[in-house]
Motif scaffolding. Sequence first.
Motif, PDB file in Angstrom:
ATOM      1  N   GLU A  60      -9.247  10.880  20.882  1.00  0.00           N
ATOM      2  CA  GLU A  60      -7.915  11.471  21.067  1.00  0.00           C
ATOM      3  C   GLU A  60      -7.545  11.486  22.547  1.00  0.00           C
ATOM      4  OE1 GLU A  60      -7.547  15.249  19.131  1.00  0.00           O
ATOM      5  OE2 GLU A  60      -6.934  14.180  17.327  1.00  0.00           O
ATOM      6  N   LYS A 109      -5.803   0.911  15.633  1.00  0.00           N
ATOM      7  CA  LYS A 109      -6.005   2.032  14.699  1.00  0.00           C
ATOM      8  C   LYS A 109      -5.148   1.905  13.428  1.00  0.00           C
ATOM      9  CE  LYS A 109      -6.685   6.969  14.500  1.00  0.00           C
ATOM     10  NZ  LYS A 109      -6.088   7.155  13.205  1.00  0.00           N
ATOM     11  N   ASP A 110      -3.886   1.518  13.572  1.00  0.00           N
ATOM     12  CA  ASP A 110      -3.020   1.401  12.394  1.00  0.00           C
ATOM     13  C   ASP A 110      -3.598   0.413  11.378  1.00  0.00           C
ATOM     14  OD1 ASP A 110      -1.081   3.261  12.765  1.00  0.00           O
ATOM     15  OD2 ASP A 110       0.266   1.938  13.878  1.00  0.00           O
ATOM     16  N   LEU A 156      -3.056  17.193  19.862  1.00  0.00           N
ATOM     17  CA  LEU A 156      -2.292  16.101  20.479  1.00  0.00           C
ATOM     18  C   LEU A 156      -0.825  16.023  20.023  1.00  0.00           C
ATOM     19  CD1 LEU A 156      -2.779  14.215  22.693  1.00  0.00           C
ATOM     20  CD2 LEU A 156      -3.682  12.529  21.105  1.00  0.00           C
ATOM     21  N   PRO A 157      -0.531  16.206  18.724  1.00  0.00           N
ATOM     22  CA  PRO A 157       0.893  16.179  18.343  1.00  0.00           C
ATOM     23  C   PRO A 157       1.705  17.256  19.047  1.00  0.00           C
ATOM     24  CG  PRO A 157      -0.487  15.971  16.411  1.00  0.00           C
ATOM     25  CD  PRO A 157      -1.405  16.281  17.551  1.00  0.00           C
ATOM     26  N   PHE A 203      -9.500  13.117  -0.460  1.00  0.00           N
ATOM     27  CA  PHE A 203      -8.942  12.071   0.409  1.00  0.00           C
ATOM     28  C   PHE A 203      -9.001  10.688  -0.223  1.00  0.00           C
ATOM     29  CE2 PHE A 203      -9.970  15.431   3.346  1.00  0.00           C
ATOM     30  CZ  PHE A 203      -8.861  15.478   4.157  1.00  0.00           C
ATOM     31  N   TYR A 233       0.832  -1.208   0.000  1.00  0.00           N
ATOM     32  CA  TYR A 233       0.000   0.000   0.000  1.00  0.00           C
ATOM     33  C   TYR A 233       0.870   1.262   0.000  1.00  0.00           C
ATOM     34  CZ  TYR A 233      -3.157   3.666   1.550  1.00  0.00           C
ATOM     35  OH  TYR A 233      -3.860   4.841   1.658  1.00  0.00           O
ATOM     36  N   ASN A 249      -8.155   3.037   4.264  1.00  0.00           N
ATOM     37  CA  ASN A 249      -7.507   3.827   3.204  1.00  0.00           C
ATOM     38  C   ASN A 249      -7.576   3.082   1.880  1.00  0.00           C
ATOM     39  OD1 ASN A 249      -6.757   6.185   4.500  1.00  0.00           O
ATOM     40  ND2 ASN A 249      -4.789   5.404   5.172  1.00  0.00           N
ATOM     41  N   ARG A 250      -7.417   1.763   1.951  1.00  0.00           N
ATOM     42  CA  ARG A 250      -7.509   0.944   0.734  1.00  0.00           C
ATOM     43  C   ARG A 250      -8.935   0.935   0.192  1.00  0.00           C
ATOM     44  NH1 ARG A 250      -3.424  -2.347   3.211  1.00  0.00           N
ATOM     45  NH2 ARG A 250      -1.760  -2.754   1.730  1.00  0.00           N
ATOM     46  N   ALA A 294      -3.262  12.161  13.415  1.00  0.00           N
ATOM     47  CA  ALA A 294      -4.289  11.230  13.864  1.00  0.00           C
ATOM     48  C   ALA A 294      -3.721   9.945  14.458  1.00  0.00           C
ATOM     49  CB  ALA A 294      -5.208  10.887  12.705  1.00  0.00           C
ATOM     50  N   ASN A 295      -2.533   9.543  14.034  1.00  0.00           N
ATOM     51  CA  ASN A 295      -1.959   8.305  14.568  1.00  0.00           C
ATOM     52  C   ASN A 295      -0.849   8.597  15.575  1.00  0.00           C
ATOM     53  OD1 ASN A 295      -3.269   7.701  11.990  1.00  0.00           O
ATOM     54  ND2 ASN A 295      -2.641   5.622  12.414  1.00  0.00           N
ATOM     55  N   PHE A 296      -0.421   9.835  15.615  1.00  0.00           N
ATOM     56  CA  PHE A 296       0.600  10.292  16.573  1.00  0.00           C
ATOM     57  C   PHE A 296       1.865   9.449  16.476  1.00  0.00           C
ATOM     58  CE2 PHE A 296      -3.744  10.369  18.360  1.00  0.00           C
ATOM     59  CZ  PHE A 296      -4.027  11.670  18.006  1.00  0.00           C
ATOM     60  N   ASP A 307      -6.767   1.830   9.854  1.00  0.00           N
ATOM     61  CA  ASP A 307      -6.464   2.914   8.904  1.00  0.00           C
ATOM     62  C   ASP A 307      -5.990   2.363   7.567  1.00  0.00           C
ATOM     63  OD1 ASP A 307      -7.150   4.647  10.841  1.00  0.00           O
ATOM     64  OD2 ASP A 307      -5.147   5.438  11.225  1.00  0.00           O
ATOM     65  N   GLN A 308      -5.082   1.391   7.648  1.00  0.00           N
ATOM     66  CA  GLN A 308      -4.556   0.813   6.401  1.00  0.00           C
ATOM     67  C   GLN A 308      -5.693   0.217   5.572  1.00  0.00           C
ATOM     68  OE1 GLN A 308      -1.196  -1.848   6.738  1.00  0.00           O
ATOM     69  NE2 GLN A 308      -0.357  -0.637   8.393  1.00  0.00           N
ATOM     70  N   PHE A 355     -11.329   3.147   0.485  1.00  0.00           N
ATOM     71  CA  PHE A 355     -11.859   4.393  -0.072  1.00  0.00           C
ATOM     72  C   PHE A 355     -10.975   5.050  -1.123  1.00  0.00           C
ATOM     73  CE2 PHE A 355     -14.316   4.330   3.984  1.00  0.00           C
ATOM     74  CZ  PHE A 355     -15.556   4.221   3.384  1.00  0.00           C
ATOM     75  N   PRO A 380      -9.465   7.616   9.141  1.00  0.00           N
ATOM     76  CA  PRO A 380      -8.257   7.737   9.979  1.00  0.00           C
ATOM     77  C   PRO A 380      -8.165   9.040  10.759  1.00  0.00           C
ATOM     78  CG  PRO A 380      -7.683   6.852   7.845  1.00  0.00           C
ATOM     79  CD  PRO A 380      -9.115   7.282   7.751  1.00  0.00           C
ATOM     80  N   VAL A 381      -8.803  10.121  10.280  1.00  0.00           N
ATOM     81  CA  VAL A 381      -8.608  11.415  10.958  1.00  0.00           C
ATOM     82  C   VAL A 381      -9.875  11.983  11.579  1.00  0.00           C
ATOM     83  CG1 VAL A 381      -6.676  12.067   9.454  1.00  0.00           C
ATOM     84  CG2 VAL A 381      -8.977  12.802   8.848  1.00  0.00           C
ATOM     85  N   ASP A 416     -12.844  15.526   5.736  1.00  0.00           N
ATOM     86  CA  ASP A 416     -12.085  15.328   6.975  1.00  0.00           C
ATOM     87  C   ASP A 416     -12.748  15.963   8.194  1.00  0.00           C
ATOM     88  OD1 ASP A 416     -11.616  17.829   5.887  1.00  0.00           O
ATOM     89  OD2 ASP A 416      -9.499  17.895   6.414  1.00  0.00           O
ATOM     90  N   ALA A 432      -6.107   8.210  23.359  1.00  0.00           N
ATOM     91  CA  ALA A 432      -4.730   8.092  22.851  1.00  0.00           C
ATOM     92  C   ALA A 432      -3.778   8.874  23.755  1.00  0.00           C
ATOM     93  CB  ALA A 432      -4.653   8.617  21.419  1.00  0.00           C
ATOM     94  N   VAL A 469     -13.246  10.797   6.370  1.00  0.00           N
ATOM     95  CA  VAL A 469     -11.927  10.170   6.269  1.00  0.00           C
ATOM     96  C   VAL A 469     -11.706   9.491   7.620  1.00  0.00           C
ATOM     97  CG1 VAL A 469      -9.481  10.554   5.833  1.00  0.00           C
ATOM     98  CG2 VAL A 469     -11.180  12.079   4.839  1.00  0.00           C
TER      99      VAL A 469
END
Lengths: 291, 354
Positions: free
Chosen positions: B100, B341-342, B78-79, A237, A65, B349-350, A252-254, B345-346, B352, B178-179, B218, B103, B176
Amino acid sequence: MSSAAPQRPNGLALFILPSVLLFALFFFLPIGLMAVMSVLTGNPVVAPKVAFTTRHYARMFDDPYYLEVIWTTIRIGLVTTLVALAIGYPLAHWMARIKSRTGHALLLMAVLAPMLTGIVVRTFAWMTLLSDKGVINQTLISLGLISQPLKLMYTETGIVVGLVHIYVPFMVLTLTGVIGRIDEQLEQAAENLGASPLRAFIEVTLPLSLPGILAGSLLVFALAISAYVTPILLGGFQIMTLPILIYQQISANFNVGFAAALGIVLLMISLLLVIAYNRALGLVSGQRELQ
Amino acid sequence: MMKALGSSRLNRRRFLTASASLGIGTIAAPYVARADDPTLRITGWGGKWGEVMKAEIGPAFESEFKCKLQTDSAFPYLPKLQASSRSAPIYDVLHTNSNEQWAAAEMGLVEPKIDPKLVPNLADVYPYAISDKIVGVSIFTSAIGLGMRTDKGYSGVTSWKELWDAKYNGVRGGYVIPVNSLGQAFLMMCGTLFGKGQLDLDAAYAALEKLKPIKIVDFTGAMEKMLLSGEVGLCVIHDSGIYRYDGQNQPTDFVSPSEGVLSLEQVLTITPGSKMKELANAYVNYMLRPEVQKRLAETVWYSPANRKVKLDPKYDAKLLTTPEKVSKLIQVDWKWYNERKDEIDQRVNRIFRA
């Protein structure tokens, strides 16, 4: 016996110091930190136990991917560059050769005018044109030419249209300077020797403008592959590029480490291109390598 | 001969100097006067929320607690908190959505619970606001359901499953994943609708595949604009995103699906390294006061978490203000979600990608 005279420091060199410091602080340091973060398990400033890892890069290359995302980013960059070149070259040639000062000024203003508006505003303008309820689709539907809206947005084509509009001025301005420096008498000499205008252009002007083509293409490609706003708004997106993925990983994933690894890959793509450009330019200008 | 010091003769230079000093002094006076006031650094939304916080709620808090509120409304928060030092965090109070907050709690960036002894108003909140699905305290919630155009003949929408009806192809709206919190909550709802429950990811993925074609955005603000412009006809949205246009004659309405509405909580937490703990707890308590809750709820159409809040009839009729209405809320297990989440998300993302 001769002794080497001590070299006196050039006073002018001191003027470069602020630029060097600025470059080191705001360019090399952040990139260095990003490179370090991409091979660590966490942030050493805030996390006590941090170790070296290659997992961020392994993740990228293990999962097709991410390779698809990298290729999509490069593809959008390449197509944008080619289209910008196709549109920009004739315009730049016209600007460089036009005799009228007023005409040149008007053309220059026409090229620069879009740059006075922000990228976000220009992209939103494209959205009002390309969306399902946008000007193009609604006009075609009202004329009875189509019954369903054409898919103009949320496609790579839509993104390329938006990017080309934004980056054509960069191509034009780069090319105009180079073409303007080519001696017109060379073309005239070729024509006097029997070459048609087209052949004179292909065999004289085009090769001599190659440094401009390469520089403009490099600039547009680098800007296109690192674009964020336009691919997000016009791609909806649904077209994932590296900058979008990097933002997603941070916001979003930090996952700063993985985002840093993606950033390094994006940087590597650009660097490889610069090296290739230098080599190509060296060959074109008859040098082995440009320093 | 030297000119006598202290001469009172006014020349142009003196006049300009005095004017400049006076001007700078006037501008700087409020800052100098409040230089010693403690500063509470918080996060908060923009838009109507930001306006009322800046104009009324914030100044009232500053005046009562003799402090200064410094609000960061530049999302994502958060970042920035993640990048700041644990012992001197960039925020004292973090206001964001529940996913969030979970997290942040997992990373040790916020305290998982609020002490009821330090925040007495905690005793008056609905159980959902401090349930085991919440880190900190939820001060408001919105109901995530369906938003629809009322001018397109889409009558009779009562279920989430209507979103899969082919007649909405081309005008269906989502997020979206993931976000966006709404997108993530909706994914869990898909598991409930078409599988064994919220945790049935395979059923959720299969349902999302069948949802295409779909227009995704988003932020909820973008979805509001898409619905208002007619770009989408039926979409996932929170009730506040529809009700805030109340009185503007917009052809849109909110549907609470029969299967239940998802909870979109506005959560407050305190950072462990904050040097303003007392003030931070006072702020959380203040935000749960009935009068503050009422003012904000009636401005931004969020359902208040405090049971004692009495809203005006117009708001009371639509927002979740009784135990019966609140019981319809479905909370998402964000801890479980964030652990996967990872992977999620993967996959989405595929699903959409164009």
